[in-house]
Design an enzyme around this catalytic site. Structure first.
Site, PDB file in Angstrom:
ATOM      1  N   ILE A   1     -52.723  59.474  23.839  1.00  0.00           N
ATOM      2  CA  ILE A   1     -52.565  60.409  23.900  1.00  0.00           C
ATOM      3  C   ILE A   1     -53.716  61.203  23.329  1.00  0.00           C
ATOM      4  O   ILE A   1     -54.044  62.496  24.182  1.00  0.00           O
ATOM      5  CB  ILE A   1     -52.028  61.198  23.166  1.00  0.00           C
ATOM      6  CG1 ILE A   1     -51.977  60.432  21.530  1.00  0.00           C
ATOM      7  CG2 ILE A   1     -50.172  60.665  23.328  1.00  0.00           C
ATOM      8  CD1 ILE A   1     -51.086  60.339  20.357  1.00  0.00           C
TER       9      ILE A   1
ATOM     10  N   CYS B   1     -43.489  51.990  26.487  1.00  0.00           N
ATOM     11  CA  CYS B   1     -45.382  52.363  26.157  1.00  0.00           C
ATOM     12  C   CYS B   1     -45.713  51.232  25.097  1.00  0.00           C
ATOM     13  O   CYS B   1     -44.872  50.481  25.201  1.00  0.00           O
ATOM     14  CB  CYS B   1     -45.743  53.716  26.021  1.00  0.00           C
ATOM     15  SG  CYS B   1     -44.440  54.858  25.400  1.00  0.00           S
ATOM     16  N   SER B   2     -46.191  52.046  23.979  1.00  0.00           N
ATOM     17  CA  SER B   2     -46.581  51.539  22.676  1.00  0.00           C
ATOM     18  C   SER B   2     -45.150  51.812  21.913  1.00  0.00           C
ATOM     19  O   SER B   2     -44.010  50.859  21.805  1.00  0.00           O
ATOM     20  CB  SER B   2     -47.219  52.615  21.615  1.00  0.00           C
ATOM     21  OG  SER B   2     -48.863  51.671  23.214  1.00  0.00           O
TER      22      SER B   2
ATOM     23  N   ASN C   1     -52.860  45.650  21.608  1.00  0.00           N
ATOM     24  CA  ASN C   1     -51.530  46.191  20.836  1.00  0.00           C
ATOM     25  C   ASN C   1     -51.513  44.973  20.244  1.00  0.00           C
ATOM     26  O   ASN C   1     -50.347  44.806  18.918  1.00  0.00           O
ATOM     27  CB  ASN C   1     -51.064  47.374  21.481  1.00  0.00           C
ATOM     28  CG  ASN C   1     -50.894  48.423  21.499  1.00  0.00           C
ATOM     29  OD1 ASN C   1     -50.991  49.677  20.122  1.00  0.00           O
ATOM     30  ND2 ASN C   1     -51.262  48.860  22.556  1.00  0.00           N
ATOM     31  N   GLY C   2     -51.278  43.655  20.774  1.00  0.00           N
ATOM     32  CA  GLY C   2     -51.172  42.945  20.368  1.00  0.00           C
ATOM     33  C   GLY C   2     -52.120  42.098  18.663  1.00  0.00           C
ATOM     34  O   GLY C   2     -51.623  41.333  18.252  1.00  0.00           O
TER      35      GLY C   2
ATOM     36  N   GLY D   1     -42.714  54.209  22.689  1.00  0.00           N
ATOM     37  CA  GLY D   1     -41.909  54.806  23.421  1.00  0.00           C
ATOM     38  C   GLY D   1     -40.630  56.407  23.650  1.00  0.00           C
ATOM     39  O   GLY D   1     -39.757  56.142  24.001  1.00  0.00           O
ATOM     40  N   TRP D   2     -41.731  56.988  23.526  1.00  0.00           N
ATOM     41  CA  TRP D   2     -41.472  57.945  23.079  1.00  0.00           C
ATOM     42  C   TRP D   2     -42.352  59.053  23.956  1.00  0.00           C
ATOM     43  O   TRP D   2     -42.317  60.510  23.687  1.00  0.00           O
ATOM     44  CB  TRP D   2     -41.488  58.235  21.620  1.00  0.00           C
ATOM     45  CG  TRP D   2     -42.250  58.677  20.917  1.00  0.00           C
ATOM     46  CD1 TRP D   2     -44.257  58.567  20.657  1.00  0.00           C
ATOM     47  CD2 TRP D   2     -42.461  58.605  19.342  1.00  0.00           C
ATOM     48  NE1 TRP D   2     -44.701  58.107  19.829  1.00  0.00           N
ATOM     49  CE2 TRP D   2     -43.718  57.723  18.919  1.00  0.00           C
ATOM     50  CE3 TRP D   2     -41.158  57.187  18.642  1.00  0.00           C
ATOM     51  CZ2 TRP D   2     -44.154  57.469  17.090  1.00  0.00           C
ATOM     52  CZ3 TRP D   2     -41.522  57.509  16.836  1.00  0.00           C
ATOM     53  CH2 TRP D   2     -42.935  57.080  16.529  1.00  0.00           C
ATOM     54  N   ASP D   3     -43.686  59.468  24.262  1.00  0.00           N
ATOM     55  CA  ASP D   3     -45.020  59.359  25.093  1.00  0.00           C
ATOM     56  C   ASP D   3     -44.460  59.404  26.571  1.00  0.00           C
ATOM     57  O   ASP D   3     -44.154  59.562  26.884  1.00  0.00           O
ATOM     58  CB  ASP D   3     -45.905  59.658  24.509  1.00  0.00           C
ATOM     59  CG  ASP D   3     -45.546  60.376  23.017  1.00  0.00           C
ATOM     60  OD1 ASP D   3     -45.849  61.371  23.041  1.00  0.00           O
ATOM     61  OD2 ASP D   3     -46.974  59.476  22.001  1.00  0.00           O
TER      62      ASP D   3
END
Length: 804
Positions: free
Chosen positions: A312, A401-402, A286-287, A404-406
């Site tokens: 997901i 996480c990436s 993700n960087g 912040g909602w899963d």
């Protein structure tokens, strides 16, 4: 749909028009009344010729995929191969896989397929069933914002005061404060309007820190312990870049403030754990997009850990393979054949395929099953480790996480459930879901594949839709269904680009595992979790529509749709304390603190109540003590109901017997009265007869046969009544003889043979009545005849003459 165990029995009748004709509307209504909800209507219907397979009702939004290009391989148990079938496969998000067979060369399949494709993926948010109700009938107890404030006050161990508006709220202590800097969602559009932050951080610092986090989801406090000062915070990934060399002073200040000093600011700062839910490789990847993870050197007294929970898309594919696996190995499969595996079971474990509790034995039997259970185990282990650091070390933890909602929501909500016994009650479970899942912006619309609303430049709303079709993924169950055509492969490629994923289902699965480990720690049962998930998937209620609190406000969900919490509460109230949503083994005194399961106990098993209810209904209901208790309680309730009915009938019979008894007593009293009257009359008649006989007279009724001389003569005796002193002389009767003439024979003139011989007022001219007196009318002794011999025989006693 007809069915009797083979494909030849599955049939659809001809439907010329998918809309019911007016002449048949009443018949359609009568046959569907048991299945239709309010404001629902029948679009297409097929009348079955044989027994109907019980599939239950399938909400349209629960349907995940439709596959119209399924080839059925010949099955050995089929006897008639001369009638091919056109197949349509319906794959549900609730683990159902249903294959419909249609008569070929008809319009049946296309009509049903087009209707399902059109209504399972509506074009607008307001086309969902949740918006079909009348807004005037909606009764919501309170606004979601007010319920969130009530939960914040509970975390601070304070009670929510009476407020005229949310803007009047003021809440703080030595460590934290409540801020309304996001009241218009300018700080973060996917966060709630009220946030808990460290007291030492200003609102300006919050704005600066939000620019360093993905989606501006800056670190905020989700749960706090006023006793120790430890907090559980959440955020999205930091934007550190590929080289991890970007920094933000406001973000570092905010994260450092989470590890407040242990005792009134005088002790050393507490330990801070930064938990990255992703695998380390994914975080580094993700960087390249500007994201990444924190460096512990930039955050004093911190430690960064990676939990290795997949994204997901991996979870969605894993559930799809599990669904196909369960369908292929279940006792009731969508291809019409029972599975030998479900009957034989895992012989090495000497038990059922679905039971056990040993993850190694599961994976040795099926890698597909073990893959899903490994995902569940990773979430359980991560949440349990976080809870242990907060409860035992009084450390603060930041989870992300990436976005912040899963994965962040799964870990934070499960950790809260472990730390706080309040969240293990019905009211606490609602508060937890509304706080960490709804208020903090879990994208329910995207994860369930339903439309939502969002701002899009000049236009007011942008529609977020998912592709309608998809093919079957490779799985054991496809061996019986055959290969798919190229059109399905093309649609499968578009299907993989969606963002649907079973994130909420995994969290509920983790809770079911905790229920198995701690059967007396939760007020609710596993059945409650199943019904809760079904309600979310059905989209009957507005609570879980859209992707954030802001979108739900924009669409007016709260005032336009019914509330799921009220529905579940009414459902429980209808069954009382014995309702199946209640955990019969719940003991709040025994588990009034944190639950810290050991790592060795976190070996999950398949959740039978949810995953096996369609393919293995017997195994899904009889595998645990809770199900057995509810089965026994159901029988007990039926017995008590029968007892109540029997007692009511006995009471009714008793009342009728009492009524009959009273009637008999009244009849008896009336009979006794009549008998006494008859006996009295008999005695009087005997006395009269004796008295009359004593004076030489006889009682005789006679009527002259001569029509001209119709006189009725009555000879009777008048018995002397009892005097005031009650003295009676049986021999002292005075008897007279009275002659009565029939009224019809009485002439207008009173003169007769009595008057001719006895009347002293009679003259030579005859009777002059009424001009002269009449002796017969004026005296009752006219015409009396006395037997003087009888008078001589009468005894005269002194009692006849009373004192003056």
């Amino acid at each position: 749909m007809d069915g009797s165990g083979s494909w030849d029995a599955i049939d659809w009748n001809q439907i010329e028009d998918p809309r019911p004709r007016r002449s048949g509307q009443q018949a359609v209504k009568e046959s569907m009344d048991d299945f239709l909800l309010g404001d629902e209507e029948v679009i297409a219907q097929s009348q079955a010729k044989k027994c109907v397979i019980e599939l239950g009702t399938i909400p349209l939004t629960t349907i995940e995929k439709l596959n119209d290009d399924v080839k059925l391989q010949p099955l050995p148990h089929l006897s008639d191969k001369s009638h091919p079938r056109e197949l349509l496969q319906v794959i549900g998000k609730d683990m159902r896989i249903i294959v419909f067979a249609f008569v070929p060369k008809t319009k049946q399949k296309n009509e049903v397929f087009d209707a399902l494709r059109r209504y399972t993926k509506p074009a607008n948010l307001w086309d969902l069933y949740a918006f079909s109700c009348d807004p005037s009938t909606i009764k919501n107890d309170s606004e979601p914002k007010l319920r969130l404030l009530r939960e914040y006050f509970r975390l601070f161990r304070r009670s929510l005061p009476q407020l005229r508006g949310v803007e009047e709220v003021s809440l703080s202590n030595d460590w934290w404060r409540l801020t309304r800097v996001n009241c218009n969602y300018s700080l973060c559009s996917t966060y709630p309007s009220e946030l808990i932050v460290p007291r030492s951080i200003s609102d300006e610092d919050l704005f600066q820190a939000s620019t360093f986090r993905s989606g501006k989801r800056l670190p905020v406090i989700s749960w706090c312990d006023p006793g120790s000062g430890a907090v559980l915070a959440r955020s999205s990934q930091p934007m550190v870049g590929l080289m991890m060399n970007f920094r933000n002073n406001a973000d570092e200040k905010l994260v450092g403030a989470l590890s407040s000093r242990t005792t009134d600011g005088k002790g050393s700062p507490r330990k801070l754990y930064i938990i990255d839910a992703r695998p380390r490789a994914n975080a580094l990847a993700n960087g390249a997009k500007g994201g990444g993870s924190e460096s512990s050197s930039n955050y004093p007294r911190s430690e960064v850990l990676f939990l290795g929970i997949q994204n997901i898309h991996t979870m969605r594919d894993s559930l799809s393979r599990l669904r196909d696996y369960v369908d292929a190995h279940g006792s009731i499969s969508s291809n019409g054949t029972p599975s030998a595996v479900s009957v034989v079971g895992d012989r090495r474990n000497r038990g059922s395929t679905w039971g056990g509790g040993n993850l190694n034995s599961m994976t040795s039997f099926s890698s597909t099953l073990g893959e899903w259970l490994n995902h569940i185990q990773n979430i359980l282990v991560g949440a349990s480790w976080i809870a242990a650091q907060i409860a035992e070390e009084a450390a603060s933890v930041l989870v992300h996480c990436s976005d912040g909602w899963d994965r962040t929501t799964q870990l934070v909500a499960l950790t809260c459930l472990l730390l706080d016994p309040y969240y293990r009650t019905f009211s606490g479970f609602q508060a937890l879901v509304e706080k960490d899942w709804l208020a903090f912006g879990h994208p329910f619309a995207e994860r369930m594949g339903v439309p939502t609303v969002a701002e899009n430049g000049g236009s007011q709303y942008e529609l977020l839709r998912q592709p309608s079709l998809g093919n079957l993924s490779s799985s054991p169950s496809r061996n019986a269904l055959g290969p798919s055509g190229p059109s399905s492969n093309a649609s499968a490629q578009s299907q993989t680009s969606n963002n649907s994923s079973p994130i909420l289902l995994q969290w509920l699965d983790c809770i079911s595992q905790l229920l198995r480990l701690y059967p007396s720690a939760f007020q609710f049962s596993s059945k409650f979790l199943v019904d809760f998930m079904d309600c979310v998937l059905s989209c009957r209620f507005g609570n879980f529509l859209c992707n954030s609190e802001r979108e739900r406000e924009q669409s007016g969900v709260t005032n336009s749709c019914r509330c799921m919490w009220s529905y579940l509460a009414d459902l429980r109230a209808s069954g009382g304390s014995f309702h199946e949503h209640y955990n019969p083994f719940y003991d709040p005194v025994k588990h009034n603190g944190a639950l810290l399961p050991p790592a060795a106990a976190l070996a999950p098993t398949l959740w039978p109540q949810f995953y096996l209810r369609w393919t293995c209904p017997i195994e899904s209901q009889g595998g645990d003590l809770e199900s057995q208790w509810h089965a026994m309680n159901k029988k007990y309730a039926e017995a008590m109901k029968a007892k109540d009915i029997a007692e009511w009938r006995a009471k009714d019979i008793k009342m009728k017997m009492e009524s009959v008894k009273q009637d008999l007593q009244r009849e008896k009293r009336a009979s006794n009265t009549a008998l006494a009257t008859a006996q009295s009359a008999q005695r009087e008649n005997a006395a009269i007869k004796k008295a009359i006989e004593s004076i030489g007279c006889a009682v005789k009724f006679s009527m002259s046969e001569n029509q001209d001389d119709r006189t009725e003569v009555l000879s009777c005796s008048l018995r002397r009544g009892t005097d005031t002193r009650g003295q009676v002389d049986e021999n002292g009767d005075f008897s007279v003889s009275i002659s009565a003439i029939e009224d019809s024979l009485v002439s207008e003139a009173p003169g007769d043979h009595f008057c001719e011989s006895l009347c002293p007022f009679r003259t030579r001219e005859g009777c002059r009545w009424p001009d002269a007196p009449c002796a017969q009318l004026g005296s009752q002794f006219v015409g009396l005849k006395a037997n003087f011999d009888a008078f001589d025989r009468l005894s005269i006693q002194d009692c006849y003459f009373g004192p003056e």
